[in-house]
Motif scaffolding. Sequence first.
Motif, PDB file in Angstrom:
ATOM      1  N   ARG A  48      37.130  38.471  35.199  1.00 20.34           N
ATOM      2  CA  ARG A  48      38.407  37.844  34.842  1.00 20.34           C
ATOM      3  C   ARG A  48      39.470  38.364  35.798  1.00 20.34           C
ATOM      4  O   ARG A  48      39.623  39.570  35.953  1.00 20.34           O
ATOM      5  CB  ARG A  48      38.811  38.218  33.423  1.00 20.34           C
ATOM      6  CG  ARG A  48      37.829  37.793  32.369  1.00 20.34           C
ATOM      7  CD  ARG A  48      38.330  38.287  31.041  1.00 20.34           C
ATOM      8  NE  ARG A  48      37.319  38.157  30.015  1.00 20.34           N
ATOM      9  CZ  ARG A  48      37.406  38.707  28.825  1.00 20.34           C
ATOM     10  NH1 ARG A  48      38.464  39.452  28.529  1.00 20.34           N
ATOM     11  NH2 ARG A  48      36.466  38.533  27.939  1.00 20.34           N
ATOM     12  N   ARG A  62      44.841  33.257  33.980  1.00 20.34           N
ATOM     13  CA  ARG A  62      43.537  33.929  33.933  1.00 20.34           C
ATOM     14  C   ARG A  62      42.516  33.033  34.635  1.00 20.34           C
ATOM     15  O   ARG A  62      42.388  31.861  34.311  1.00 20.34           O
ATOM     16  CB  ARG A  62      43.080  34.169  32.505  1.00 20.34           C
ATOM     17  CG  ARG A  62      41.695  34.850  32.464  1.00 20.34           C
ATOM     18  CD  ARG A  62      41.042  34.827  31.128  1.00 20.34           C
ATOM     19  NE  ARG A  62      41.658  35.760  30.210  1.00 20.34           N
ATOM     20  CZ  ARG A  62      41.069  36.173  29.085  1.00 20.34           C
ATOM     21  NH1 ARG A  62      39.876  35.740  28.748  1.00 20.34           N
ATOM     22  NH2 ARG A  62      41.694  37.008  28.294  1.00 20.34           N
ATOM     23  N   VAL A  64      38.496  32.792  35.349  1.00 22.48           N
ATOM     24  CA  VAL A  64      37.187  33.299  34.953  1.00 22.48           C
ATOM     25  C   VAL A  64      36.218  32.848  36.038  1.00 22.48           C
ATOM     26  O   VAL A  64      36.106  31.645  36.309  1.00 22.48           O
ATOM     27  CB  VAL A  64      36.775  32.746  33.569  1.00 22.48           C
ATOM     28  CG1 VAL A  64      35.426  33.298  33.162  1.00 22.48           C
ATOM     29  CG2 VAL A  64      37.837  33.074  32.521  1.00 22.48           C
TER      30      VAL A  64
END
Length: 87
Positions: A48, A62, A64
């Motif tokens: 992350r 964020r 991922v």
Amino acid sequence: MIAKRPLLYTNHAETVIRERSLDKRWIERAVWEPDWQAADVKDTSVIRLYKRVPENGNRILRIVCVVTPEEIRILSVYFDRGARRPK
């Protein structure tokens, strides 16, 4: 810091980027210059990455992703309201 290599966006990532009107420049900036990063608690192959985006009210983006020797595969992208930089 992650060494530069091609970014590959999954279908899911492309969909959420489009639906949420996210700028891919924000994503690239987060990947190449994250404010911080953390391993995923459920899958250690997933990373992350977090980056404050001044152009969007200083919200925390964020990313991922999975990093391989060949590429960085972007799995998902979103603004994370609960993200707090670790102390």
